[in-house]
Design an enzyme around this catalytic site. Structure first.
Site, PDB file in Angstrom:
ATOM      1  N   SER A 122       0.926  -1.242   0.065  1.00 25.59           N
ATOM      2  CA  SER A 122       0.047  -0.123  -0.023  1.00 25.59           C
ATOM      3  C   SER A 122       0.753   1.324   0.111  1.00 25.59           C
ATOM      4  O   SER A 122       2.048   1.356   0.452  1.00 25.59           O
ATOM      5  CB  SER A 122      -0.754  -0.169   1.177  1.00 25.59           C
ATOM      6  OG  SER A 122      -1.455   1.509   1.473  1.00 25.59           O
ATOM      7  N   TYR A 152      -1.299  -0.164  10.482  1.00 29.89           N
ATOM      8  CA  TYR A 152      -1.572  -0.587   9.051  1.00 29.89           C
ATOM      9  C   TYR A 152      -0.315  -0.182   8.353  1.00 29.89           C
ATOM     10  O   TYR A 152       0.014  -1.171   7.508  1.00 29.89           O
ATOM     11  CB  TYR A 152      -2.791   0.046   8.630  1.00 29.89           C
ATOM     12  CG  TYR A 152      -3.167  -0.079   7.262  1.00 29.89           C
ATOM     13  CD1 TYR A 152      -3.641  -1.518   6.854  1.00 29.89           C
ATOM     14  CD2 TYR A 152      -2.835   0.612   5.932  1.00 29.89           C
ATOM     15  CE1 TYR A 152      -3.828  -1.900   5.482  1.00 29.89           C
ATOM     16  CE2 TYR A 152      -3.103   0.290   4.846  1.00 29.89           C
ATOM     17  CZ  TYR A 152      -3.613  -0.980   4.505  1.00 29.89           C
ATOM     18  OH  TYR A 152      -3.915  -1.092   3.190  1.00 29.89           O
TER      19      TYR A 152
HETATM   20  P1  NDP Z   1     -11.743  -5.428   0.540  1.00 33.77           P
HETATM   21  O1  NDP Z   1     -12.251  -5.144   2.207  1.00 33.77           O
HETATM   22  O2  NDP Z   1     -12.621  -5.086  -0.553  1.00 33.77           O
HETATM   23  O3  NDP Z   1     -11.079  -6.918   0.355  1.00 33.77           O
HETATM   24  C1  NDP Z   1     -10.347  -7.510   1.210  1.00 33.77           C
HETATM   25  C2  NDP Z   1     -10.492  -8.753   1.055  1.00 33.77           C
HETATM   26  O4  NDP Z   1      -9.525  -9.656   2.043  1.00 33.77           O
HETATM   27  C3  NDP Z   1     -11.840  -9.595   1.169  1.00 33.77           C
HETATM   28  O5  NDP Z   1     -11.857 -10.563   0.323  1.00 33.77           O
HETATM   29  C4  NDP Z   1     -11.703 -10.322   2.509  1.00 33.77           C
HETATM   30  O6  NDP Z   1     -12.351 -11.574   2.512  1.00 33.77           O
HETATM   31  C5  NDP Z   1     -10.046 -10.672   2.710  1.00 33.77           C
HETATM   32  N1  NDP Z   1      -9.699 -10.938   3.955  1.00 33.77           N
HETATM   33  C6  NDP Z   1      -9.615  -9.969   4.976  1.00 33.77           C
HETATM   34  N2  NDP Z   1      -9.140 -10.673   6.089  1.00 33.77           N
HETATM   35  C7  NDP Z   1      -9.295 -12.069   5.706  1.00 33.77           C
HETATM   36  C8  NDP Z   1      -8.699 -13.202   6.502  1.00 33.77           C
HETATM   37  N3  NDP Z   1      -8.530 -13.015   8.042  1.00 33.77           N
HETATM   38  N4  NDP Z   1      -8.801 -14.291   6.020  1.00 33.77           N
HETATM   39  C9  NDP Z   1      -9.133 -14.333   4.661  1.00 33.77           C
HETATM   40  N5  NDP Z   1      -9.320 -13.620   3.841  1.00 33.77           N
HETATM   41  C10 NDP Z   1      -9.450 -12.294   4.522  1.00 33.77           C
HETATM   42  O7  NDP Z   1     -10.327  -4.366   0.338  1.00 33.77           O
HETATM   43  P2  NDP Z   1      -9.357  -4.405  -0.823  1.00 33.77           P
HETATM   44  O8  NDP Z   1      -9.704  -5.102  -2.133  1.00 33.77           O
HETATM   45  O9  NDP Z   1      -9.341  -2.934  -1.031  1.00 33.77           O
HETATM   46  O10 NDP Z   1      -8.237  -4.901  -0.299  1.00 33.77           O
HETATM   47  C11 NDP Z   1      -7.182  -5.845  -0.723  1.00 33.77           C
HETATM   48  C12 NDP Z   1      -5.735  -5.652  -0.328  1.00 33.77           C
HETATM   49  O11 NDP Z   1      -5.117  -4.317  -0.964  1.00 33.77           O
HETATM   50  C13 NDP Z   1      -5.576  -5.395   1.114  1.00 33.77           C
HETATM   51  O12 NDP Z   1      -4.355  -6.142   1.704  1.00 33.77           O
HETATM   52  C14 NDP Z   1      -5.390  -3.903   1.527  1.00 33.77           C
HETATM   53  O13 NDP Z   1      -4.776  -3.620   2.479  1.00 33.77           O
HETATM   54  C15 NDP Z   1      -4.880  -3.692   0.149  1.00 33.77           C
HETATM   55  N6  NDP Z   1      -4.882  -2.232  -0.257  1.00 33.77           N
HETATM   56  C16 NDP Z   1      -6.290  -1.763  -0.538  1.00 33.77           C
HETATM   57  C17 NDP Z   1      -6.231  -0.300  -0.945  1.00 33.77           C
HETATM   58  C18 NDP Z   1      -7.559   0.484  -0.927  1.00 33.77           C
HETATM   59  O14 NDP Z   1      -7.639   1.878  -0.913  1.00 33.77           O
HETATM   60  N7  NDP Z   1      -8.725  -0.317  -1.267  1.00 33.77           N
HETATM   61  C19 NDP Z   1      -5.124   0.547  -1.152  1.00 33.77           C
HETATM   62  C20 NDP Z   1      -3.720  -0.334  -0.999  1.00 33.77           C
HETATM   63  C21 NDP Z   1      -3.706  -1.322  -0.585  1.00 33.77           C
HETATM   64  P3  NDP Z   1     -13.313 -12.054   3.630  1.00 33.77           P
HETATM   65  O15 NDP Z   1     -13.862 -10.934   4.483  1.00 33.77           O
HETATM   66  O16 NDP Z   1     -14.388 -12.699   3.064  1.00 33.77           O
HETATM   67  O17 NDP Z   1     -12.422 -13.097   4.509  1.00 33.77           O
HETATM   68  C1  8X3 Z   2      -5.155   1.725   1.467  1.00 30.26           C
HETATM   69  C2  8X3 Z   2      -4.848   3.038   1.234  1.00 30.26           C
HETATM   70  O1  8X3 Z   2      -4.042   5.570   2.069  1.00 30.26           O
HETATM   71  O2  8X3 Z   2      -6.263   4.493   2.899  1.00 30.26           O
HETATM   72  O3  8X3 Z   2      -3.858   0.960   1.811  1.00 30.26           O
HETATM   73  O4  8X3 Z   2      -4.108   3.570   3.709  1.00 30.26           O
HETATM   74  S1  8X3 Z   2      -4.704   4.159   2.448  1.00 30.26           S
END
Ligand code: NDP
Ligand code: 8X3
Length: 248
Positions: free
Chosen positions: A135, A148
């Site tokens: 991220s 985080y």
């Molecule tokens: P979402 O919340 O839409 O998706 C997160 C996914 O992670 C879900 O499918 C959830 O599935 C899964 N997950 C979370 N905890 C667990 C667990 N304990 N076991 C198994 N699966 C888990 O978020 P994003 O798609 O945005 O996030 C995906 C990745 O990208 C993350 O690592 C996030 O930190 C990163 N990210 C996101 C950004 C954003 O702004 N959206 C920016 C930068 C990075 P379920 O709940 O069904 O288990």
């Molecule tokens: C998610 C992006 O800027 O909200 O990783 O932390 S931010």
């Protein structure tokens, strides 16, 4: 049909979009997440999918599930370590220690369990590609980013060190560090407070899950002798906030 792509966190956001994109590219899929109903729905839509309804914090289950994969899903070529979350955005003094622990257990330890479970398959095949979702929070500090951001900085440094460890195996490793994208991320971070989550995305153009999925496909489709180490990606509308000063 190509080999198998294993995507964690495939029930929403980046993971779900990547599942669709890699299915379109002809890969068989292993999709992991806790919400089994969503995994089943996606599997029946995309076909050629093995689902793992599991919490990546459950070390024993993760290793068992990978050990007991159906024969035709053992040819894992791609691993997208995407499952992860932020919880809260309070300053360290006000934040919950349990939230800190959940982020560390999921974003760091969970990612390591899946990687350790899948890696022997790739090293035996002398081929593979691991893409880790970091991220911008792991690259740059921001108020309330504390743990985080720390977990995502781990993702970046582990990606680089894993590359070192895998020299000579032909396995590629990349960290992708996105900026803000509209997914369920903020709803999870703010514990179901939809108004707070929506405000993050108000009146701006953010990057989408499909953008990230497309970048992942592009990385994979580069020639195998090319390894992108790290990719930081923001919406054109997003830049840095600048330094903060104490003033009298
Ligand atoms: P979402 O919340 O839409 O998706 C997160 C996914 O992670 C879900 O499918 C959830 O599935 C899964 N997950 C979370 N905890 C667990 C667990 N304990 N076991 C198994 N699966 C888990 O978020 P994003 O798609 O945005 O996030 C995906 C990745 O990208 C993350 O690592 C996030 O930190 C990163 N990210 C996101 C950004 C954003 O702004 N959206 C920016 C930068 C990075 P379920 O709940 O069904 O288990
Ligand atoms: C998610 C992006 O800027 O909200 O990783 O932390 S931010």
């Amino acid at each position: 049909m190509k080999q198998t792509a294993f995507i964690t966190g495939a029930t929403s956001g980046f993971g779900e979009a990547t599942a669709r994109a890699l299915s379109k590219e002809g890969y068989k899929l292993i999709l992991l997440g806790r919400r089994e109903d969503r995994l089943k729905r996606l599997a029946s839509e995309l076909g050629n999918t093995h689902i793992i309804a599991a919490d990546i914090r459950d070390k024993d289950k993760i290793f068992k599930e990978v050990e007991n994969l159906p024969e035709n899903f053992k040819d894992i070529e791609i691993l997208v370590n995407n499952a992860g979350l932020a919880l809260g955005q309070e300053k360290t003094n006000d934040a919950s220690i349990e939230d800190f622990e959940t982020m560390i257990d999921t974003n760091i330890k969970g990612l390591l369990y899946v990687t350790k479970a899948v890696l022997p398959i790739m090293t035996a095949r002398k081929s593979g590609y691991i893409i880790n979702l970091g991220s911008v929070a792991g690259e740059w500090p921001y108020p309330g980013g504390n743990v985080y951001g720390g977990t995502k900085a781990f993702v970046k440094q582990f990606t680089f060190n894993l590359r070192n460890d895998l020299q000579g195996t032909g396995i590629r490793v990349t960290q992708i560090a996105p900026g803000i994208a509209k997914t369920e991320f903020s709803l999870v971070r703010f514990k179901g407070d939809a108004a707070k989550a929506d405000a993050v995305y108000d009146k701006t153009q953010f990057i989408t899950s499909e953008d990230i999925a497309r970048i992942i496909v592009d990385c994979i489709n580069l020639p195998k002798h090319v390894n992108i180490n790290s990719l930081e990606v923001m919406a054109t509308t997003q830049t840095w906030a600048g330094f903060a000063f104490e003033r009298e």
